[in-house]
Design a protein around this motif. Structure first.
Motif, mmCIF file in Angstrom:
data_model
loop_
_atom_site.group_PDB
_atom_site.id
_atom_site.type_symbol
_atom_site.label_atom_id
_atom_site.label_comp_id
_atom_site.label_asym_id
_atom_site.label_seq_id
_atom_site.Cartn_x
_atom_site.Cartn_y
_atom_site.Cartn_z
ATOM 1 N N VAL A 169 2.461 -11.465 14.589
ATOM 2 C CA VAL A 169 3.600 -11.172 15.303
ATOM 3 C C VAL A 169 4.516 -11.913 15.556
ATOM 4 O O VAL A 169 4.425 -13.097 16.140
ATOM 5 C CB VAL A 169 2.799 -10.880 16.884
ATOM 6 C CG1 VAL A 169 3.881 -10.114 17.652
ATOM 7 C CG2 VAL A 169 1.551 -10.024 16.775
ATOM 8 N N ALA A 170 5.697 -11.302 15.121
ATOM 9 C CA ALA A 170 6.913 -12.117 14.920
ATOM 10 C C ALA A 170 7.767 -11.998 16.230
ATOM 11 O O ALA A 170 8.214 -10.699 16.575
ATOM 12 C CB ALA A 170 7.772 -12.006 14.050
ATOM 13 N N MET A 171 8.313 -12.790 17.284
ATOM 14 C CA MET A 171 8.966 -12.531 18.385
ATOM 15 C C MET A 171 10.348 -13.440 18.516
ATOM 16 O O MET A 171 10.357 -14.275 17.798
ATOM 17 C CB MET A 171 8.128 -13.136 19.519
ATOM 18 C CG MET A 171 6.784 -12.538 19.736
ATOM 19 S SD MET A 171 5.892 -12.910 21.282
ATOM 20 C CE MET A 171 7.113 -12.267 22.302
ATOM 21 N N TYR A 172 11.279 -12.716 18.995
ATOM 22 C CA TYR A 172 12.603 -13.274 19.289
ATOM 23 C C TYR A 172 13.019 -12.785 20.591
ATOM 24 O O TYR A 172 13.099 -11.545 21.246
ATOM 25 C CB TYR A 172 13.519 -12.580 18.307
ATOM 26 C CG TYR A 172 14.957 -12.852 18.667
ATOM 27 C CD1 TYR A 172 15.424 -14.144 18.289
ATOM 28 C CD2 TYR A 172 15.687 -11.889 19.059
ATOM 29 C CE1 TYR A 172 16.837 -14.383 18.484
ATOM 30 C CE2 TYR A 172 17.191 -12.125 19.450
ATOM 31 C CZ TYR A 172 17.451 -13.543 18.999
ATOM 32 O OH TYR A 172 18.859 -13.689 19.344
ATOM 33 N N SER A 173 13.412 -13.791 21.565
ATOM 34 C CA SER A 173 13.884 -13.531 22.753
ATOM 35 C C SER A 173 13.178 -12.625 23.750
ATOM 36 O O SER A 173 13.394 -11.790 24.430
ATOM 37 C CB SER A 173 15.420 -12.964 22.908
ATOM 38 O OG SER A 173 16.083 -13.025 23.961
ATOM 39 N N GLY A 174 11.777 -12.802 23.770
ATOM 40 C CA GLY A 174 10.990 -12.030 24.632
ATOM 41 C C GLY A 174 10.563 -10.795 24.131
ATOM 42 O O GLY A 174 9.938 -9.784 24.835
ATOM 43 N N ARG A 175 10.945 -10.553 22.922
ATOM 44 C CA ARG A 175 10.477 -9.098 22.357
ATOM 45 C C ARG A 175 9.757 -9.230 21.049
ATOM 46 O O ARG A 175 10.175 -9.964 20.239
ATOM 47 C CB ARG A 175 11.578 -8.316 22.081
ATOM 48 C CG ARG A 175 12.311 -7.893 23.253
ATOM 49 C CD ARG A 175 13.528 -6.673 22.951
ATOM 50 N NE ARG A 175 14.296 -6.206 24.192
ATOM 51 C CZ ARG A 175 13.788 -5.336 24.846
ATOM 52 N NH1 ARG A 175 12.679 -4.508 24.600
ATOM 53 N NH2 ARG A 175 14.503 -4.857 26.074
ATOM 54 N N VAL A 176 8.734 -8.383 20.786
ATOM 55 C CA VAL A 176 8.211 -8.235 19.342
ATOM 56 C C VAL A 176 8.916 -7.489 18.769
ATOM 57 O O VAL A 176 9.544 -6.441 18.733
ATOM 58 C CB VAL A 176 6.624 -7.536 19.524
ATOM 59 C CG1 VAL A 176 6.227 -7.365 18.052
ATOM 60 C CG2 VAL A 176 5.889 -8.224 20.432
ATOM 61 N N MET A 177 9.429 -8.181 17.349
ATOM 62 C CA MET A 177 10.350 -7.723 16.476
ATOM 63 C C MET A 177 9.531 -7.165 15.461
ATOM 64 O O MET A 177 10.116 -5.941 14.913
ATOM 65 C CB MET A 177 11.138 -8.878 15.782
ATOM 66 C CG MET A 177 11.934 -9.770 16.793
ATOM 67 S SD MET A 177 13.255 -8.583 17.764
ATOM 68 C CE MET A 177 14.355 -8.035 16.439
ATOM 69 N N ARG A 178 8.661 -7.630 14.851
ATOM 70 C CA ARG A 178 7.840 -7.213 13.824
ATOM 71 C C ARG A 178 6.346 -7.625 13.775
ATOM 72 O O ARG A 178 6.090 -8.653 14.226
ATOM 73 C CB ARG A 178 8.517 -7.414 12.278
ATOM 74 C CG ARG A 178 9.988 -6.544 12.294
ATOM 75 C CD ARG A 178 10.342 -6.872 10.865
ATOM 76 N NE ARG A 178 9.601 -6.251 9.595
ATOM 77 C CZ ARG A 178 9.912 -6.387 8.323
ATOM 78 N NH1 ARG A 178 11.031 -7.127 7.998
ATOM 79 N NH2 ARG A 178 9.064 -5.949 7.355
ATOM 80 N N THR A 179 5.421 -6.798 13.146
ATOM 81 C CA THR A 179 4.201 -7.542 12.938
ATOM 82 C C THR A 179 3.640 -7.336 11.577
ATOM 83 O O THR A 179 4.078 -6.221 11.263
ATOM 84 C CB THR A 179 2.955 -6.524 13.709
ATOM 85 O OG1 THR A 179 3.395 -6.747 15.145
ATOM 86 C CG2 THR A 179 1.765 -7.109 13.619
ATOM 87 N N PHE A 180 3.352 -8.501 10.784
ATOM 88 C CA PHE A 180 3.105 -8.591 9.372
ATOM 89 C C PHE A 180 1.720 -8.554 9.253
ATOM 90 O O PHE A 180 0.767 -9.321 9.994
ATOM 91 C CB PHE A 180 3.888 -9.679 8.851
ATOM 92 C CG PHE A 180 5.303 -9.523 8.865
ATOM 93 C CD1 PHE A 180 6.061 -9.141 8.013
ATOM 94 C CD2 PHE A 180 6.031 -10.468 10.128
ATOM 95 C CE1 PHE A 180 7.385 -9.135 8.306
ATOM 96 C CE2 PHE A 180 7.396 -10.442 10.213
ATOM 97 C CZ PHE A 180 8.168 -9.645 9.531
ATOM 98 N N SER A 181 1.289 -7.973 8.047
ATOM 99 C CA SER A 181 -0.292 -8.399 7.693
ATOM 100 C C SER A 181 0.029 -9.567 6.749
ATOM 101 O O SER A 181 1.103 -9.936 6.309
ATOM 102 C CB SER A 181 -0.609 -7.100 6.679
ATOM 103 O OG SER A 181 0.141 -7.101 5.586
ATOM 104 N N SER A 182 -1.152 -10.182 6.505
ATOM 105 C CA SER A 182 -1.015 -11.362 5.509
ATOM 106 C C SER A 182 -0.723 -11.157 4.143
ATOM 107 O O SER A 182 0.072 -11.909 3.494
ATOM 108 C CB SER A 182 -2.536 -11.981 5.443
ATOM 109 O OG SER A 182 -3.373 -11.225 4.886
ATOM 110 N N GLU A 183 -0.717 -9.785 3.667
ATOM 111 C CA GLU A 183 -0.329 -9.196 2.405
ATOM 112 C C GLU A 183 1.233 -9.267 2.391
ATOM 113 O O GLU A 183 1.823 -9.232 1.491
ATOM 114 C CB GLU A 183 -0.997 -8.022 2.106
ATOM 115 C CG GLU A 183 -2.571 -8.015 1.813
ATOM 116 C CD GLU A 183 -3.308 -8.252 3.021
ATOM 117 O OE1 GLU A 183 -2.968 -7.737 4.158
ATOM 118 O OE2 GLU A 183 -4.648 -8.575 3.174
ATOM 119 N N ASP A 184 1.878 -8.531 3.303
ATOM 120 C CA ASP A 184 3.255 -8.136 3.379
ATOM 121 C C ASP A 184 4.048 -9.432 3.800
ATOM 122 O O ASP A 184 5.325 -9.240 3.941
ATOM 123 C CB ASP A 184 3.441 -6.804 3.997
ATOM 124 C CG ASP A 184 3.004 -6.580 5.404
ATOM 125 O OD1 ASP A 184 3.351 -7.768 6.190
ATOM 126 O OD2 ASP A 184 2.990 -5.593 5.652
#
Length: 503
Positions: free
Chosen positions: A469-484
């Motif tokens: 789960v990639a976060m920026y300034s208090g928000r979830v920007m994107r969620t990545f799988s280990s493959e992508d």
């Protein structure tokens, strides 16, 4: 540098504690204008060697030289008077005093009749702070500063004396990327004036970026000194631990179970907003982002340390309200905190009692604690986590930082939680111990635990996580799988770029 004499030299230093030979004939030197890395696993003897140099411990054998002169460091003040300056990993500041008072503590400029010259004190301090490019001044109360800025105050102390050698012990552990740049500039300035730098860090990228030579200790013994430019991370790691490590990306080989934890639209004031994610049994979900992204605050909310302002928390599909850490523990949520000394341990207690503290009521036999049950728990995780301590009676405050962290992890693993949240699991831990903890987290997932890992180290989240789960300034920007996930798209996400903007 080859024709110069060492700023300082330690020859055949021996130091023994009850039951432990911490240093066994160690030799070490630093040249003027050199950045010399001192590396080794936790418990290898690095801190003990530096405490001998700083006069905190007296050696049982060997000699310290400054230039051609053999010297005896009778105490920290004498070491400082001889030009040895420490920048400690663990902060040693008086929070109620100002920045200026902390920097010049014990050496405040005075006027007639011994009165403090506050104007000169403020001017001298602000001149130093200007060099460090910090956003606070001499009169700021230290307790009002962030941990990162408190670390900058520690660094400022090094600029107040005529230093011959400055020892940096994990100086970037609490610093942001921009503050690291300032630190490295300060080190370069010290080099330019022929000050010798001893740099202790577990962060390989820093070691290979700023150091000239690397000395490695293992189990209190000298393993060798190499030129940084002629070395690799793999070769230095093998010197440190005597084996190679598996640093490959994570690939799960077990089936995932049901959703153990789900968060829907969770918000907490200014810290984070509209956060949603889920963690399944058998899964490690990594949380990655810059300082201030809100990752730790989410963990604290899940553990009952913060009240959410909106949203829902679901455990096993049931909406729950967690009002306190006791609620969280009772529902099967455990948190290994980022600040192990302030939040994870009672430093004056022994190893066993720290590890069993959350379940002391369950371990009672009548009015007394069943010590056999306590020892069974301690022995299990002492072995499983390879905790290096002379025995269970050792005060946790006497352990190295990495072994302290292992005690905290063992404490919460012994509770057999449904959801294990680990905030900066390997902060201040050597590469060998990191590998063991990464392996442990993966094994826990394979056993069916739902694991959340919050980390500021990209290689760590890439290595252990099934999803990130990639976060920026208090928000979830994107969620990545280990493959992508890739390093590039992860950096873009934590910099505030949405997938649509990247496209």
């Amino acid at each position: 540098m080859t024709d110069a004499k060492p700023v300082l030299r330690l020859e055949n230093i021996v130091k023994t504690f009850p039951g432990v030979r911490a240093l066994d004939g160690v030799s070490f030197s630093v040249m003027p204008g050199e950045v010399h890395a001192l590396m080794g696993e936790n418990g290898a003897g690095k801190s003990t060697l530096m405490k001998v140099l700083g006069g905190i411990h007296q050696p049982d054998g060997g000699t310290i030289f400054m230039g051609d002169d053999a010297v005896v460091m009778a105490g920290p003040l004498e070491a400082k008077a001889k030009g040895i300056v420490f920048i400690h990993q663990e902060l040693s500041l008086a929070e109620e005093l100002s920045v200026a008072e902390n920097i010049y503590l014990g050496e405040l400029p005075t006027k007639s009749l011994g009165r403090v010259d506050w104007t000169r004190l403020s001017d001298q301090t602000n001149a130093i702070l200007q060099k460090l490019n910090v956003g606070f001044d001499a009169n700021t109360r230290v307790g009002d500063l962030s941990i990162a800025n408190q670390q900058m105050v520690e660094i400022a102390r090094a600029l107040t004396v005529d230093a011959k050698a400055v020892i940096f012990d994990e100086p970037t552990a609490s610093l942001t990327d921009s503050e690291k740049v300032v630190l490295f500039d300060v080190i370069a300035d010290l080099q330019a004036t022929n000050v010798g730098i001893i740099y202790i860090s577990h962060r390989m990228e820093e070691i290979f970026k700023i150091t000239d030579r690397i000395t490695v200790l293992r189990d209190g013994q000298y393993q060798g000194t190499v030129e940084t430019a002629d070395s690799t991370e793999e070769s230095v790691t093998q010197m440190m631990i005597g084996r190679t490590l598996d640093l490959s990306r994570n690939a799960s080989h077990h089936a995932l179970g049901d959703v153990a934890l789900e968060v829907r639209g969770l918000s907490c004031g200014k810290h984070y907003r509209d956060v949603s994610f889920e963690v399944r049994r058998g899964e490690v979900v990594g949380f990655y982002g810059l300082v201030g992204a809100g990752r730790t605050e989410i963990a604290e909310t899940l553990f009952g340390l913060r009240d959410p302002s909106a949203g829902q928390i679901l455990l096993d599909g049931e909406v729950v309200r967690i009002n306190s850490p006791a609620d969280a523990i009772a529902r099967g949520i455990s948190l290994v905190p980022e600040d192990r000394k302030g939040q994870g341990l009672v430093l004056g207690m022994n190893c066993r009692d720290n590890m069993t503290l959350p379940q002391i009521d369950r371990l009672k036999a009548g009015p007394f604690v069943a010590q056999g049950a306590e020892m069974e728990i301690f022995d299990k995780y002492h072995k499983q986590l390879d905790i290096r301590t002379p025995g269970w009676k050792q005060r946790v405050g006497n352990l190295s930082g990495g072994n302290q962290q292992k005690i905290v992890i063992g404490k919460w693993l012994s509770m057999h939680p449904k959801v294990l949240i680990v905030d900066e699991p390997t902060r201040g831990i050597d590469v060998g111990s990191k590998s063991e903890i990464h392996k442990l987290l993966r094994e826990l997932a394979a056993q069916g635990y739902a694991v959340m890992v919050i980390s500021s180290e990209m290689p760590e989240v890439l290595h252990v996580s099934d999803r990130i789960v990639a976060m920026y300034s208090g928000r979830v920007m994107r969620t990545f799988s280990s493959e992508d996930v890739t390093e590039d798209n992860l950096i873009q996400a934590i910099s505030g770029m949405t997938s649509e903007q990247v496209a």
